[in-house]
Design an enzyme around this catalytic site. Sequence first.
Site, mmCIF file in Angstrom:
data_model
loop_
_atom_site.group_PDB
_atom_site.id
_atom_site.type_symbol
_atom_site.label_atom_id
_atom_site.label_comp_id
_atom_site.label_asym_id
_atom_site.label_seq_id
_atom_site.Cartn_x
_atom_site.Cartn_y
_atom_site.Cartn_z
ATOM 1 N N ASP A 10 -12.145 -4.092 35.383
ATOM 2 C CA ASP A 10 -10.958 -4.835 35.812
ATOM 3 C C ASP A 10 -11.361 -5.564 37.094
ATOM 4 O O ASP A 10 -12.378 -5.243 37.713
ATOM 5 C CB ASP A 10 -9.821 -3.826 36.076
ATOM 6 C CG ASP A 10 -8.693 -4.415 36.888
ATOM 7 O OD1 ASP A 10 -8.145 -5.447 36.460
ATOM 8 O OD2 ASP A 10 -8.367 -3.861 37.966
ATOM 9 N N ASP A 12 -8.796 -7.365 39.850
ATOM 10 C CA ASP A 12 -7.924 -7.237 41.031
ATOM 11 C C ASP A 12 -7.572 -5.781 41.309
ATOM 12 O O ASP A 12 -6.995 -5.114 40.470
ATOM 13 C CB ASP A 12 -6.662 -8.078 40.837
ATOM 14 C CG ASP A 12 -7.002 -9.564 40.741
ATOM 15 O OD1 ASP A 12 -6.681 -10.175 39.703
ATOM 16 O OD2 ASP A 12 -7.640 -10.081 41.667
HETATM 17 C C1 XBP Z 1 -4.025 -8.355 38.369
HETATM 18 C C2 XBP Z 1 -2.901 -9.223 37.978
HETATM 19 C C3 XBP Z 1 -3.010 -10.698 38.229
HETATM 20 C C4 XBP Z 1 -3.095 -10.979 39.730
HETATM 21 C C5 XBP Z 1 -2.698 -12.399 40.053
HETATM 22 O O1 XBP Z 1 -5.028 -8.573 37.420
HETATM 23 O O2 XBP Z 1 -1.932 -8.737 37.442
HETATM 24 O O3 XBP Z 1 -1.838 -11.293 37.705
HETATM 25 O O4 XBP Z 1 -2.166 -10.142 40.399
HETATM 26 O O5 XBP Z 1 -3.552 -13.294 39.382
HETATM 27 P P1 XBP Z 1 -6.097 -7.377 37.022
HETATM 28 P P2 XBP Z 1 -2.918 -14.502 38.535
HETATM 29 O O6 XBP Z 1 -5.743 -6.148 37.816
HETATM 30 O O7 XBP Z 1 -5.923 -7.203 35.529
HETATM 31 O O8 XBP Z 1 -7.440 -7.933 37.416
HETATM 32 O O9 XBP Z 1 -1.913 -15.167 39.432
HETATM 33 O O10 XBP Z 1 -4.098 -15.376 38.211
HETATM 34 O O11 XBP Z 1 -2.306 -13.842 37.334
HETATM 35 MG MG MG Z 2 -6.258 -4.376 38.588
#
Ligand code: XBP
Ligand code: MG
Length: 236
Positions: A10, A12
């Site tokens: 993953d 973020d």
């Molecule tokens: C985390 C999310 C993303 C980010 C924002 O993604 O939910 O939506 O918060 O990015 P993950 P965007 O943990 O799956 O990596 O605005 O591009 O959606």
């Molecule tokens: Mg994440």
Amino acid sequence: MSEFAALIFDVDGTLADTERDGHRLAFNRAFAEAGLDWDWDVDLYGKLLTVTGGKERIKFYLAEFNRDFPLPDNPDTFIASLHAAKTEHYKALMAKGRIPLRPGVENLIREARSAGVAMAIATTTTMDNVTALLESTLGKGSDQWFAQIGAGDVVPNKKPAPDIYTWVLDRMGLGGNQVIAFEDSGHGVNSAADAGINRIVVTTNAYTAAQDFSRASVVLDDMAQEPVDLAYLAGL
Ligand code: XBP
Ligand code: MG
């Protein structure tokens, strides 16, 4: 782990702590640029993170926290353009290199790479944002180190739906029992588990520490806590 074949990360909250000081600031800058007085503070953003996907998150904010805002005729176009502006602000923030990879992440990625272990990414954020983070932390071209990058709208349903992990597994020709997934959130763990992945390493952060990780194999503060390396993962 004879059938083990790949690591799926993953982004973020897992590769880097990008939400509070990255995405949240980018959203606020896009709102200000559009002349909107919306301000997502740290606490409100934590509530909004229950919805994955930036466009979906804006929609959730309007429905739950700003019902009086007079939506334009085509709300989806309005939200999509706000989100596109936010992504540009996020990329600019990443280019400043102020958000590092979380502890232990680079060591594991470099160890896997030198051991010839395949790696992939399964994320809700956009491909642009993934590339921006990887380039600012691991250098230009580091996105090529990942056999597949499943990002954002490439699937119809975002986490906790299993779509993004299923998309990556299918493109790699692997089964869920052949990979180890790395996540930071309950939504991410459910997405990976429902895609048939039964080895999931969680590293928590301030926004996710209290979430339900009962479907994870191990829950750590970060990847330097053990540390998480290929020998440690063999034990899973
Ligand atoms: C985390 C999310 C993303 C980010 C924002 O993604 O939910 O939506 O918060 O990015 P993950 P965007 O943990 O799956 O990596 O605005 O591009 O959606
Ligand atoms: Mg994440």
